[in-house]
Enzyme design. Sequence first.
Site, mmCIF file in Angstrom:
data_model
loop_
_atom_site.group_PDB
_atom_site.id
_atom_site.type_symbol
_atom_site.label_atom_id
_atom_site.label_comp_id
_atom_site.label_asym_id
_atom_site.label_seq_id
_atom_site.Cartn_x
_atom_site.Cartn_y
_atom_site.Cartn_z
ATOM 1 N N ARG A 185 -17.763 -68.097 51.053
ATOM 2 C CA ARG A 185 -17.738 -69.456 50.514
ATOM 3 C C ARG A 185 -16.531 -70.272 50.962
ATOM 4 N NH1 ARG A 185 -21.899 -69.672 47.035
ATOM 5 N NH2 ARG A 185 -22.620 -67.681 46.180
ATOM 6 N N HIS A 204 -23.686 -60.888 57.989
ATOM 7 C CA HIS A 204 -24.279 -62.220 57.858
ATOM 8 C C HIS A 204 -23.175 -63.260 57.915
ATOM 9 C CE1 HIS A 204 -26.784 -65.527 56.542
ATOM 10 N NE2 HIS A 204 -27.831 -64.734 56.419
ATOM 11 N N TYR A 238 -21.508 -69.074 54.405
ATOM 12 C CA TYR A 238 -22.377 -70.199 54.062
ATOM 13 C C TYR A 238 -21.994 -71.530 54.711
ATOM 14 C CZ TYR A 238 -23.979 -67.156 50.249
ATOM 15 O OH TYR A 238 -24.491 -66.115 49.519
ATOM 16 N N HIS A 289 -27.658 -68.443 60.177
ATOM 17 C CA HIS A 289 -28.530 -69.586 59.958
ATOM 18 C C HIS A 289 -28.230 -70.615 61.039
ATOM 19 C CE1 HIS A 289 -28.710 -68.506 55.397
ATOM 20 N NE2 HIS A 289 -29.565 -67.813 56.107
ATOM 21 N N GLU A 326 -31.844 -66.686 62.573
ATOM 22 C CA GLU A 326 -32.736 -66.551 61.428
ATOM 23 C C GLU A 326 -33.581 -67.813 61.248
ATOM 24 O OE1 GLU A 326 -32.581 -65.711 56.592
ATOM 25 O OE2 GLU A 326 -30.780 -65.493 57.807
ATOM 26 N N ASP A 360 -37.133 -63.963 58.311
ATOM 27 C CA ASP A 360 -37.070 -63.993 56.847
ATOM 28 C C ASP A 360 -38.445 -64.359 56.297
ATOM 29 O OD1 ASP A 360 -36.718 -65.201 54.124
ATOM 30 O OD2 ASP A 360 -34.619 -64.699 54.495
ATOM 31 N N HIS A 377 -38.488 -67.548 53.975
ATOM 32 C CA HIS A 377 -38.347 -68.765 54.769
ATOM 33 C C HIS A 377 -39.638 -69.074 55.540
ATOM 34 C CE1 HIS A 377 -33.693 -68.047 54.997
ATOM 35 N NE2 HIS A 377 -34.133 -68.221 53.776
ATOM 36 N N HIS A 398 -35.553 -59.940 57.001
ATOM 37 C CA HIS A 398 -35.111 -60.221 55.634
ATOM 38 C C HIS A 398 -36.356 -60.260 54.767
ATOM 39 C CE1 HIS A 398 -30.964 -62.226 56.603
ATOM 40 N NE2 HIS A 398 -30.940 -60.900 56.670
ATOM 41 N N ASP A 429 -36.249 -72.896 49.766
ATOM 42 C CA ASP A 429 -35.546 -71.650 50.097
ATOM 43 C C ASP A 429 -35.039 -71.016 48.804
ATOM 44 O OD1 ASP A 429 -34.078 -69.596 51.130
ATOM 45 O OD2 ASP A 429 -32.623 -70.836 52.204
ATOM 46 N N HIS A 468 -35.401 -67.311 46.883
ATOM 47 C CA HIS A 468 -35.891 -65.945 46.989
ATOM 48 C C HIS A 468 -36.336 -65.411 45.633
ATOM 49 C CE1 HIS A 468 -33.284 -65.169 50.842
ATOM 50 N NE2 HIS A 468 -34.014 -66.273 50.916
ATOM 51 N N GLU A 496 -32.855 -59.537 50.132
ATOM 52 C CA GLU A 496 -31.852 -60.476 49.615
ATOM 53 C C GLU A 496 -32.408 -61.091 48.330
ATOM 54 O OE1 GLU A 496 -29.946 -62.301 53.661
ATOM 55 O OE2 GLU A 496 -31.953 -62.956 53.107
#
Length: 282
Positions: free
Chosen positions: A37, A67, A70, A107, A144, A178, A181, A215, A228, A230, A260
């Site tokens: 973050r 990964h 963000y 991403h 992704e 994913d 997604h 994913h 988006d 999950h 995830e």
Amino acid sequence: MVLVGCHVSIAGSIDLAVGRALDAGCDTFQIFSRNPRGWRAKDLESGPADAFRAAVDASGLGPVIDHMPYLPNPASPDAEIYEKSVAALAGELRRCALLGIPYLVTHLGHHRGAGMETGQERVIAAVNRAFADAGESDVMLLLENTAGEKNSVGTTVADLRRIMDGIDAKERVGICFDTCHAFAAGYDLRTPEGVDAVFAELDDRIDLSRLRVVHLNDCKGDLGSGLDRHEHIGLGSIGEEGFRHILHHSAVRSLPLICETPVDERRGDAGNIAKVRELAGA
């Protein structure tokens, strides 16, 4: 048998993630190698990196997947955000090399109104620069697919192909698919025909040899919703039957599958991993 795991925390020390993966019943697992973050990343010291590699070797788990955090947006038209995103991507590639992690998932970001073609060109240039800055390594960057939210880049298989075509070091790039997604973007994964169609398109446009990680997430939104969000495996709009079809497809059976999914009163990571194994064996 399938190779299934989840995303685990590195809190305390990065090597502690391995024990958490074992506790959850993972065969494979995914991490953030740093605080996801923030922009700043503390340099990875040799002690924790060596401890992580030793713990992975002793555990028998793998492959390990990292990964991207963000904040980076490699499609951004904002010069400051873009430069920070390129630096973050190069830095994460170097961290993966130090940790012995073979795959880094990213991403592709949002073009913020600049247009899809412009956003894709920005991503291509960002990846080419990051590879050059990071230097040679065996780390593969996995692009992704996105959920089709407003201004997102890389929603369709054709979008992914166009970006891959522009990257110079093609041998260093693959795909992370994913399921949430894809469903949110309009790929119907609830039927055998729908599952066959999406993997046939991946094979035709990109080649299934480039698909390296899945994913595995259910979706809270409807088909084509662009949402988006999950959900636990089998409890969302894809549903248990959809995941049976996905998990029995030949393109998926040998790949690392990363859940995830939420952790709440209904189910945790171990429960979703168990559900995947149940549906894969049914």
